[in-house]
Structures are given as C-alpha cells and as structure tokens.
Design an enzyme around this catalytic site. Sequence first.
Site, short mmCIF file in Angstrom:
data_model
loop_
_atom_site.label_atom_id
_atom_site.label_comp_id
_atom_site.label_asym_id
_atom_site.label_seq_id
_atom_site.Cartn_x
_atom_site.Cartn_y
_atom_site.Cartn_z
N GLN A 8 102.96 21.27 64.41
CA GLN A 8 104.17 21.79 65.03
C GLN A 8 104.60 23.10 64.36
O GLN A 8 104.76 23.17 63.15
CB GLN A 8 105.30 20.75 64.98
CG GLN A 8 106.58 21.17 65.68
CD GLN A 8 106.42 21.39 67.19
OE1 GLN A 8 105.74 20.63 67.87
NE2 GLN A 8 107.03 22.44 67.72
N LYS A 30 106.26 14.75 72.41
CA LYS A 30 104.80 14.82 72.57
C LYS A 30 104.16 13.45 72.31
O LYS A 30 103.26 13.03 73.04
CB LYS A 30 104.23 15.91 71.65
CG LYS A 30 104.61 17.32 72.13
CD LYS A 30 104.38 18.41 71.10
CE LYS A 30 104.95 19.74 71.61
NZ LYS A 30 104.89 20.84 70.63
N ASP A 77 96.00 22.28 71.15
CA ASP A 77 97.23 23.07 71.33
C ASP A 77 96.89 24.56 71.40
O ASP A 77 97.77 25.39 71.55
CB ASP A 77 98.19 22.77 70.17
CG ASP A 77 99.64 23.09 70.52
OD1 ASP A 77 100.00 23.00 71.72
OD2 ASP A 77 100.41 23.42 69.60
#
Length: 270
Positions: A87, A43, A110
């Site tokens: 994450q 990412k 996200d």
Amino acid sequence: MILDGKSLAAQIEQELKGKVQNAALATILVGDDPSSATYVKMKGNACKRVGLESLPVLLPASTTTQQLLAKIKELNENLLVKGILLQHPVPKHIDERKCFDAIAIAKDVDGVTSLGFGLMSMGERAYGSATPKGIITLLEHYKIPLEGKHAVVVGRSAILGKPMAAMLLNKNCTVTICHSKTQNLPNIIGQADIVVGAVGIPEFIKTQWLKSGVVAIDAGYHNTPNGAVGDIQKEGLETISSAYTPVPGGVGPMTIATLIQQTVESAKWT
Ligand code: NAP
C-alpha cells in the site's frame, strides 16, 4: 453520461467469483495511516467476495527498508501468494521504489514495478497499475472513443499519472501530461477531449476551464465537511461534460476490481 465505476466493478467481481482456489493476495500495510488502512481493508474484503484468500501483513511505522525487503522476499517465495500489494505511501524513511521493485514481476498485480511499467509502456504483456488500468477498462466499457483524442493527464506520479499517460498513448490518444511546474494549465486543460484529474488537491480542476463535451475522469478522493469530492470541481460538471466519473463510485471501485482481476489472472497462470 455517468461512468458508473461502482456497478462495473460489481459486474467484474461477479464474473471473477469462484474462478480460482487456494490463491491469496498479500496486502502489506506499513504504519497506521487510517486512509491506507481503510483501502487495504476494502481490498481484503473484495478478495473474500470472489473467493481469493487475503493475507494481511501489518508492519509498524518503524519498519526499515531492509525489513520490508525481507518480507517481500518471503512473500515472493510463498507459493500460495499469487499477488502482492504494497500500500502506497509507505513511511518517508523507507525507499518505496526499491521495495516496489523487489516484488516479483509475476506477482506484481498492482502494477507498481519499474519492469512492469516499462513492459506496459512498450505494449508488452504486464499487469497495469491498478488505478489507470481500471480507468481504461471503464472508458472501454462505456465505448468512449479514444483514438486521436487529446487526453490531458494532470499529475505525473509513478502509480497514476505516468502509467495513465502511457496507457492512453497506447490507445492512440494524443497525450499531454501536466504537473506542478506546468504553465498556462487552464489553457491546456481547455483543449482536452479527455481530462484525467490525478493531482491530489480537492476540486483543483475548475469546471470553467473545461471544454464543452469533455470526458472528465476524476481519480481524486477527499473527505470534506461537505462530503466526498475529487480533484475536479463538482459544480457544473454534469452540464459541461459529455461523460464523467462520479466521486465516490467512479474510479475508486475500479481500482479495487482491477487489482482483484489481475490477482485472479496471476493465480491462473502460476
Ligand atoms: P501524488 O503522488 O501526490 O501526485 C500528484 C501529482 O499532481 C504530481 O505529479 C504533482 O506534480 C501534481 N500536482 C500537484 N500540484 C499541482 C498543481 N498545482 N498543478 C498541476 N499539477 C500538480 O498523487 P497520486 O498518488 O498520483 O494521487 C493523485 C490523486 O489520486 C489523489 O487524490 C489520490 O488520493 C488519488 N488516488 C486515487 C486512487 C484510487 O484508487 N481511486 C489511487 C491512487 C491515487 P509534481 O510531479 O510536479 O509534484
């Protein structure tokens, strides 16, 4: 037809290149899980390719919920940071939901906050959860008809199965969500015009369960001694389906491209 996420993701990146300056995506990795570390690195690299700064935040596995919340607060207040990625999964002792929900909605690129999920489900403006949003982008790119189709989503996690089902519903699919307590799973999957594998078990969904002409979307990724496989059995998939996502090169690259796309969008608005 192969739904080539790798090439579409590259095309999206190309279009995003140089669109914003002085904007960063903060990536928070808690602990030392090697797969998570690889995803975060990928990412960060994607950020650099399009001209976004990447701000990696590495925290030890012993980090407490309070410490993680404090870090998120700091990033919420940092004007350079336009998006925050925490994450998943974080170590078990951390209250992951509380930490996701601490991310400012404007920086939830996200799509993990409860508020963002609620807005998206209602059809209001919000960043979608990156993996299901990437899947919708892929389906639309290949002009896969969605309206009136029976979509069966196997998995109901907060970041994948549930938002996937809501997004397909918003596209006028008739949606069935399956999970570990579902009965007669092969029978339900056999009725699907579109099946989404989001189970987390290698090749769990068997090709013999699928209806001929099905569109098969595989969100799973597992390294095995025989190479990478997804949540849907590979053997026979090309024959039974009308379209399918390859593993690797299907859903994975679309997740990253969507995250970057939504960060660039956030940078333009804030
Ligand atoms: P997860 O949180 O472990 O959720 C798995 C879901 O599968 C749960 O809802 C579970 O049901 C269901 N399930 C488990 N066993 C089942 C069974 N025997 N029959 C039917 N349903 C069953 O996983 P996740 O985070 O959603 O991820 C799912 C997969 O997608 C994994 O392979 C993961 O690696 C992959 N993934 C890929 C990306 C990407 O960028 N490509 C991103 C995220 C995830 P219950 O709710 O009843 O437990």
